[in-house]
Scaffold this motif. Structure first.
Motif, short mmCIF file in Angstrom:
data_model
loop_
_atom_site.label_atom_id
_atom_site.label_comp_id
_atom_site.label_asym_id
_atom_site.label_seq_id
_atom_site.Cartn_x
_atom_site.Cartn_y
_atom_site.Cartn_z
N ASP A 105 9.90 6.75 -1.52
CA ASP A 105 10.99 5.79 -1.72
C ASP A 105 11.91 5.73 -0.50
OD1 ASP A 105 10.06 5.09 -4.21
OD2 ASP A 105 11.43 6.40 -5.31
N GLU A 106 12.18 6.89 0.09
CA GLU A 106 13.00 6.91 1.30
C GLU A 106 12.31 6.15 2.43
OE1 GLU A 106 15.30 11.22 0.75
OE2 GLU A 106 13.62 11.03 2.14
N ALA A 107 11.02 6.41 2.62
CA ALA A 107 10.27 5.76 3.70
C ALA A 107 10.25 4.24 3.51
CB ALA A 107 8.85 6.30 3.75
N ILE A 108 10.12 3.80 2.27
CA ILE A 108 10.13 2.36 1.99
C ILE A 108 11.47 1.76 2.39
CG2 ILE A 108 10.13 0.65 0.13
CD1 ILE A 108 8.04 2.47 -1.29
N GLU A 109 12.55 2.41 2.00
CA GLU A 109 13.88 1.88 2.32
C GLU A 109 14.13 1.88 3.82
OE1 GLU A 109 18.58 2.41 1.02
OE2 GLU A 109 17.02 3.60 0.03
N MET A 110 13.67 2.90 4.51
CA MET A 110 13.84 2.97 5.97
C MET A 110 13.06 1.85 6.66
SD MET A 110 13.39 7.10 6.03
CE MET A 110 13.27 7.40 7.79
N SER A 194 -5.64 2.10 9.72
CA SER A 194 -4.57 2.17 8.71
C SER A 194 -4.93 1.52 7.38
CB SER A 194 -3.28 1.55 9.26
OG SER A 194 -2.83 2.25 10.39
N PRO A 195 -6.02 1.99 6.71
CA PRO A 195 -6.32 1.49 5.37
C PRO A 195 -5.29 2.00 4.36
CG PRO A 195 -7.75 3.32 5.90
CD PRO A 195 -6.98 3.01 7.15
N LYS A 196 -5.05 1.21 3.36
CA LYS A 196 -4.05 1.52 2.34
C LYS A 196 -4.55 2.62 1.40
CE LYS A 196 -1.36 -0.81 -1.29
NZ LYS A 196 -1.14 -2.11 -1.96
N LEU A 335 4.27 4.56 6.93
CA LEU A 335 4.55 4.46 5.49
C LEU A 335 3.35 4.96 4.68
CD1 LEU A 335 6.74 3.40 3.52
CD2 LEU A 335 5.54 1.21 3.55
N TYR A 336 2.13 4.67 5.10
CA TYR A 336 0.93 5.11 4.39
C TYR A 336 0.80 6.63 4.47
CZ TYR A 336 -0.71 0.25 4.10
OH TYR A 336 -0.83 -1.09 3.83
N LEU A 358 2.62 0.82 -3.54
CA LEU A 358 3.35 0.41 -2.35
C LEU A 358 3.77 -1.05 -2.46
CD1 LEU A 358 1.01 2.09 0.27
CD2 LEU A 358 3.44 2.60 0.00
N PRO A 359 5.01 -1.35 -2.11
CA PRO A 359 5.46 -2.74 -2.17
C PRO A 359 4.96 -3.53 -0.97
CG PRO A 359 7.20 -1.36 -1.29
CD PRO A 359 6.07 -0.44 -1.64
N ASN A 360 5.00 -4.83 -1.07
CA ASN A 360 4.72 -5.69 0.08
C ASN A 360 6.01 -5.92 0.82
OD1 ASN A 360 1.94 -6.12 -0.51
ND2 ASN A 360 2.51 -7.58 -2.10
#
Length: 362
Positions: A105-110, A194-196, A335-336, A358-360
């Motif tokens: 969640d932190e990485a997403i916000e960053m 970088s595959p998801k 992020l991955y 993971l969000p878009n």
């Protein structure tokens, strides 16, 4: 003559010294100031480097008030999140030491903050600058292996447990995963394009770190020193991952990429109890394939070099600041990496496989 790039450094521990020395080796960089929460430490850090005119602060937000092109963030892991957000929102470009954050969640916000503000967030994974790492990615991306369907990566130190802030969850967030596991994951993910990540099933333990016979700070050791995971990636790729700070074994084996046309085995360089992980250089690379109906193996020539890969990542950040180009190692890629580490810790705690959502972004 290129313009002078004005830099601030947040955190003044050991890794910050590497950033400072790299900046000092560049003619077009001025280190304007530094910040550290320990009283007087930033001043000592700057003075020791002969930067008596640079400003020192205890509060990094004061440093961010200065006219700066970018900042290096070299603080303990748990403060990466807030310090990065503060810097991005203050209009500064950021070179952040790994790991990116403590939680997904932190990485997403960053990552979102970087996109929203238009300020660069690049993450410090210097092994990418090793020419042999680049060769491995080239071999895979050019399709020499065919379709890659299975990857095994990771490494282990026979004895290589750090101390201090690295072993306390309140400061590091995680142990071997955050310290050296993230390098192994970046090695694999970056080589694959970088595959998801989709799912993770993992276990972690800390039998060595919590034992006084193996660690002098055993009573304070509350992170993992070992982990293993089975990870499903998009595109039908399976990733087997393992990492260890300490073990009764010489190695956890080579890394390998299995493809429909060929396979690639890669060994890490180095010898001794602290070697055997992907924060160092590549040892050997061997391609396994068929030739004229016969099993064949071909050693890939190892590229000898004297590059200081740590310095290269700092130079790349400065180059991006100078010419306005994109982040050399963008947060969106890392992020991955963070998603997998987050999934490993969640899966181990739950004792079952977990999904990665993971969000878009952007």
């Amino acid at each position: 003559m290129s313009r002078i790039i004005r830099i601030g450094i947040i955190g003044s521990g050991g890794i910050a010294g590497g950033h400072l020395r790299a900046y000092q080796n560049m003619e077009n960089v001025e280190i304007v100031g530094a910040a550290d929460i320990v009283p007087g430490r930033a001043r000592q850090f700057l003075d020791a480097a002969g930067l008596t005119e640079a400003q020192a602060f205890q509060d990094h937000r004061r440093l961010l008030e200065l006219e700066l092109d970018g900042v290096s963030i070299c603080t303990p892991n748990v403060s990466h999140y807030q310090t990065t957000l503060d810097a991005l929102r203050a209009g500064k470009h950021v070179l952040l030491e790994k790991p990116m954050s403590v939680t997904l969640d932190e990485a997403i916000e960053m990552t979102q903050a970087s996109q929203d503000t238009g300020n660069m967030l690049t993450i410090g994974f210097q092994p990418r600058y090793d020419p042999n790492m680049k060769l491995i990615r080239q071999v895979i991306q050019e399709g020499k292996l065919g379709k890659v369907y299975y990857v095994e990566v990771g490494g282990g130190r026979r004895r290589g447990m750090p101390g201090g802030t690295f072993i306390r969850k309140e400061l590091a967030g995680a142990g071997a995963m955050a310290d050296i596991g993230c390098y192994s994951l970046d090695f694999a993910l970056q080589a694959l394009g970088s595959p998801k990540p989709l799912t993770v099933s993992a276990v972690t333990s800390n039998y060595f770190g919590t034992n006084p016979a193996y660690h002098p700070e055993a009573s304070r050791f509350d992170v993992e020193d070992f982990g293993a995971a089975f990870i499903r990636l998009e595109g039908g790729i399976t990733l087997q991952f393992k990492i260890s700070w300490a073990m009764h074994m010489d190695t956890l084996g080579a890394s390998m990429f299995l493809g429909t046309d060929a396979g690639l085995k890669v060994t890490p360089a180095g010898q001794g109890p602290w070697s055997g992980v992907w924060d160092g250089q590549v040892g050997s690379m061997t391609l396994y394939h068929d030739l004229l109906g016969q099993h064949t193996q071909t050693p890939l020539p190892r590229i000898e070099h004297n590059l200081n890969v740590f310095e290269e990542k700092v130079k790349d950040f400065v180059r991006a600041l100078s010419d306005g180009s994109a982040a050399p190692i963008p947060a969106s890629e890392i992020l991955y990496n963070q998603a997998i580490i987050d999934g490993i810790l969640r899966s181990s705690a739950a004792g079952k496989e977990v999904d990665i959502e993971l969000p878009n972004l952007g």
